[in-house]
Design a protein around this motif. Structure first.
Motif, PDB file in Angstrom:
ATOM      1  N   GLN A 193     -33.526 -16.061  27.839  1.00 36.72           N
ATOM      2  CA  GLN A 193     -33.285 -14.682  27.392  1.00 36.72           C
ATOM      3  C   GLN A 193     -32.461 -14.640  26.101  1.00 36.72           C
ATOM      4  N   GLY A 194     -32.159 -15.836  25.533  1.00 35.68           N
ATOM      5  CA  GLY A 194     -31.472 -15.876  24.244  1.00 35.68           C
ATOM      6  C   GLY A 194     -29.986 -16.139  24.294  1.00 35.68           C
ATOM      7  N   THR A 195     -29.410 -16.264  25.487  1.00 37.93           N
ATOM      8  CA  THR A 195     -27.979 -16.559  25.594  1.00 37.93           C
ATOM      9  C   THR A 195     -27.737 -18.037  25.276  1.00 37.93           C
ATOM     10  N   THR A 196     -26.654 -18.311  24.565  1.00 33.36           N
ATOM     11  CA  THR A 196     -26.258 -19.688  24.266  1.00 33.36           C
ATOM     12  C   THR A 196     -25.205 -20.119  25.275  1.00 33.36           C
ATOM     13  N   VAL A 197     -25.314 -21.343  25.780  1.00 34.73           N
ATOM     14  CA  VAL A 197     -24.404 -21.849  26.804  1.00 34.73           C
ATOM     15  C   VAL A 197     -23.778 -23.162  26.345  1.00 34.73           C
ATOM     16  N   ILE A 198     -22.450 -23.269  26.495  1.00 38.46           N
ATOM     17  CA  ILE A 198     -21.748 -24.541  26.278  1.00 38.46           C
ATOM     18  C   ILE A 198     -21.187 -24.989  27.623  1.00 38.46           C
ATOM     19  N   ILE A 199     -21.517 -26.229  28.021  1.00 37.32           N
ATOM     20  CA  ILE A 199     -21.024 -26.781  29.279  1.00 37.32           C
ATOM     21  C   ILE A 199     -20.088 -27.949  28.986  1.00 37.32           C
ATOM     22  N   ILE A 200     -18.861 -27.869  29.531  1.00 32.95           N
ATOM     23  CA  ILE A 200     -17.941 -28.997  29.493  1.00 32.95           C
ATOM     24  C   ILE A 200     -18.044 -29.688  30.848  1.00 32.95           C
ATOM     25  N   THR A 201     -18.357 -30.965  30.856  1.00 28.28           N
ATOM     26  CA  THR A 201     -18.510 -31.661  32.129  1.00 28.28           C
ATOM     27  C   THR A 201     -18.242 -33.141  31.958  1.00 28.28           C
ATOM     28  N   HIS A 202     -17.946 -33.824  33.075  1.00 26.20           N
ATOM     29  CA  HIS A 202     -17.836 -35.284  33.059  1.00 26.20           C
ATOM     30  C   HIS A 202     -18.991 -35.915  33.832  1.00 26.20           C
ATOM     31  N   LYS A 203     -19.915 -35.080  34.352  1.00 26.39           N
ATOM     32  CA  LYS A 203     -21.017 -35.579  35.166  1.00 26.39           C
ATOM     33  C   LYS A 203     -22.232 -35.825  34.270  1.00 26.39           C
ATOM     34  N   LEU A 204     -22.463 -37.091  33.986  1.00 28.65           N
ATOM     35  CA  LEU A 204     -23.490 -37.442  33.012  1.00 28.65           C
ATOM     36  C   LEU A 204     -24.883 -37.048  33.480  1.00 28.65           C
ATOM     37  N   ARG A 205     -25.172 -37.232  34.760  1.00 29.33           N
ATOM     38  CA  ARG A 205     -26.504 -36.892  35.251  1.00 29.33           C
ATOM     39  C   ARG A 205     -26.789 -35.407  35.050  1.00 29.33           C
ATOM     40  N   GLU A 206     -25.775 -34.572  35.286  1.00 30.74           N
ATOM     41  CA  GLU A 206     -25.977 -33.129  35.166  1.00 30.74           C
ATOM     42  C   GLU A 206     -26.144 -32.696  33.723  1.00 30.74           C
ATOM     43  N   VAL A 207     -25.341 -33.273  32.831  1.00 31.15           N
ATOM     44  CA  VAL A 207     -25.458 -32.870  31.427  1.00 31.15           C
ATOM     45  C   VAL A 207     -26.818 -33.303  30.869  1.00 31.15           C
ATOM     46  N   LEU A 208     -27.347 -34.410  31.386  1.00 32.43           N
ATOM     47  CA  LEU A 208     -28.671 -34.856  30.954  1.00 32.43           C
ATOM     48  C   LEU A 208     -29.776 -33.972  31.527  1.00 32.43           C
ATOM     49  N   ALA A 209     -29.521 -33.373  32.689  1.00 30.34           N
ATOM     50  CA  ALA A 209     -30.552 -32.583  33.364  1.00 30.34           C
ATOM     51  C   ALA A 209     -30.733 -31.198  32.771  1.00 30.34           C
ATOM     52  N   ILE A 210     -29.699 -30.606  32.180  1.00 33.05           N
ATOM     53  CA  ILE A 210     -29.752 -29.184  31.851  1.00 33.05           C
ATOM     54  C   ILE A 210     -29.632 -28.878  30.355  1.00 33.05           C
ATOM     55  N   THR A 211     -29.078 -29.813  29.546  1.00 35.59           N
ATOM     56  CA  THR A 211     -28.764 -29.463  28.158  1.00 35.59           C
ATOM     57  C   THR A 211     -29.906 -29.773  27.184  1.00 35.59           C
ATOM     58  N   ASP A 212     -29.806 -29.152  25.996  1.00 38.42           N
ATOM     59  CA  ASP A 212     -30.701 -29.466  24.881  1.00 38.42           C
ATOM     60  C   ASP A 212     -30.072 -30.496  23.955  1.00 38.42           C
ATOM     61  N   ASN A 213     -28.757 -30.359  23.758  1.00 37.72           N
ATOM     62  CA  ASN A 213     -28.014 -31.257  22.871  1.00 37.72           C
ATOM     63  C   ASN A 213     -26.674 -31.589  23.517  1.00 37.72           C
TER      64      ASN A 213
END
Length: 522
Positions: A193-213
């Motif tokens: 829907q056009g919203t930009t999201v920044i995720i701070i995390t230490h869980k590598l599997r999750e950041v690989l699963a959901i992010t673009d960059n």
């Protein structure tokens, strides 16, 4: 200066100091609009400071920020919200005794009559729920909602305030895997829907699963910006630490021997009359590592406190290394320790350390009466210094200074000091709570190796962790707790993240029910 309109937020040479601490060093960051952007880094890398600057909590010492190409210099979070930036903190900012609707409107009332504000908010929220798949009961008290729904309330709050950029700090820390998957579905919808999201995390599997960059921070600097599709866990871990890291725990088959810990219908009712531990029974054998999995707050903390003598049981009993402890025959932590038990507490600050003590003083806490630390009526300062120094060398505690106050160590190094103290005393039974909470990924590798080495040396190890990766990597058997009760037990080969996640929500899969009925998990 003309800026690109393609970035939801852009940072140029952002620098921030707190006295002698250089928290952020000339940080550059570009987050494309309509994407999910991960920011990862070790404990103390500067991630939270950077997000606090974006959200207006801190003012940078130098550098520039742009939102949608326009200069952006917030003095507080209200100005950040006005610029279309919302933030969901790791610890939710909600009032338990207010309804969802009241929490969302709080601080953003549209007029002097609260009734009119609530009516207008309800209409807008129904549209937001429809647009983003955020189904939340608006008239329920927040305190009565599970944590997954409370997190949705925080996201609703931000969207209600027209956030176009949403920052989430460790968003899955208190969620089951299924709740995390649902969160990711919501974030995917937000992105579409056009919203930009920044995720701070230490869980590598999750950041690989959901992010673009993904942006990687190390020691206050931005060391890499990568496309998620072009990287992997091993590369990200190396970027975070600055060296290659083994993410897989090497261990042989357990060789369980005699029972060193046996729990029989143990119960605990707190001072408010709430039953926190409900008639639990289990055992741990020498040479075996048993893990307790569960969403935080489901009784696992109380179980550790009961077994270590911090809390007194209100029903049932347990045996430690041949000694029985019960309602009629309680034992305090010093007595439990004398039975051959080591305890690594979940909260190192409340139960593991005294911040004003030097490292060498903190290192003997609970063991200060041992003969090796004393000469007659006086403490043997030379022996204390020598033993502490050897242990800090072995465990790579930094700074390597036995005289430094424990408050001046990073969280990860404080944790290493506590773990070293308990494990170097060579206990027969080891009670471990959240061993790698706030610990850098490089130190996690070493701590896991030492925990397995204790098991292999014939210790009975009980591990409580909210990190399912940790439980699945280390445990030989897994107990799952829900609302103070053990709802299931699995052998390591039966366990996976999906199964554990369901059981943590008190949903027992059919194949596990069959195994329990056939006695395979015993």
């Amino acid at each position: 200066m003309t800026q690109s309109q393609n970035y939801a937020i852009e940072l140029k040479k952002i620098d921030k100091r707190f006295g002698a601490v250089h928290a952020n060093k000339a940080i550059d960051l570009k987050v494309p609009a309509g994407t999910i952007h991960g920011i990862i880094g070790e404990n103390g890398a500067g991630k939270s400071t950077l997000m606090s600057i974006i959200y207006g909590f801190y003012t940078p010492n130098s550098g520039e920020m742009f939102v949608d190409g326009k200069p952006y210099n917030p003095n507080n979070s209200q100005e950040a919200i006005a610029a279309g930036i919302g933030m969901v903190h790791q610890h939710f900012m909600l009032v338990d005794t207010f309804t969802v609707l009241e929490n969302v409107v709080l601080g953003a009332e549209s007029g002097w009559k609260l009734e009119d504000s609530l009516k207008a908010a309800r209409k807008k929220l129904h549209q937001i729920e429809k647009d983003y798949g955020l189904d939340v009961p608006l008239d329920k008290l927040v305190g009565d909602l599970p944590v997954g729904l409370q997190q949705r309330v925080e996201i609703l709050k931000a969207l209600y305030r027209d956030a176009k950029l949403l920052i989430l700090d460790e968003p899955t820390g208190v969620l089951t895997p299924q709740e995390a998957d649902h969160l990711f579905a919501i974030l995917d919808k937000l992105r579409s829907q056009g919203t930009t999201v920044i995720i701070i995390t230490h869980k590598l599997r999750e950041v690989l699963a959901i992010t673009d960059n993904i942006s990687v921070m190390r020691q206050g600097q931005m060391v890499a910006d990568v496309k998620t599709s072009d990287t992997n866990r091993e590369e990200l871990a190396e970027l975070m630490v600055g060296r290659k890291v083994r993410l897989k725990v090497d261990k042989s088959e357990a060789k369980p021997a005699k029972e060193l810990l046996k729990v029989n219908k143990l119960g605990y009712v707190d001072h408010s009359g709430v039953k926190r531990v409900k008639d639990i029974s289990f055992s741990v054998r020498a040479g075996e590592l048993v893990g307790i999995a569960g969403v935080s707050g489901n009784g696992q903390s109380e179980i550790l406190s009961l077994l270590s003598g911090i809390l007194k049981p209100t029903s049932g009993s347990f045996e430690l290394n041949g000694h029985t402890i019960s309602v009629d025959k309680p034992a305090d932590p010093q007595q439990v320790r004398a039975m051959g038990v080591g305890h690594i507490p979940e909260d190192r600050h409340k139960q593991g350390l005294i911040n004003k003590f030097e490292a060498q003083e903190a290192y003997i806490l609970g063991y200060h009466n041992l003969p090796k630390y004393n000469k007659g009526l006086l403490q043997d300062k030379a022996a204390i210094s020598k033993i502490c120094q050897e242990s800090m060398d072995k465990w790579d505690v930094r700074p390597n200074d036995i005289h430094l106050k424990t408050a001046n160590f990073s969280g990860g190094n404080q944790q290493k000091l506590v773990i070293a103290r308990e494990m170097e005393e060579n206990p027969d039974v080891l009670l471990i709570g959240q061993p790698t909470r706030g610990v850098d990924i490089g130190a996690i590798e070493y701590i896991h190796q030492q925990i397995i080495a204790s098991r292999d040396a014939g210790k009975a190890v009980l591990l409580v962790s909210v990190e399912l990766d940790e439980i699945l990597s280390l445990a030989d058997r897994i107990l799952v707790v829900f609302d103070g009760a053990i709802v299931g037990e699995l052998q390591a080969h039966q366990a996976d993240e999906k199964t554990l996640g369901l059981m943590m929500a008190n949903i027992i899969p059919d194949h596990i029910k069959e195994s329990i009925a056939q006695g395979e998990t015993a």
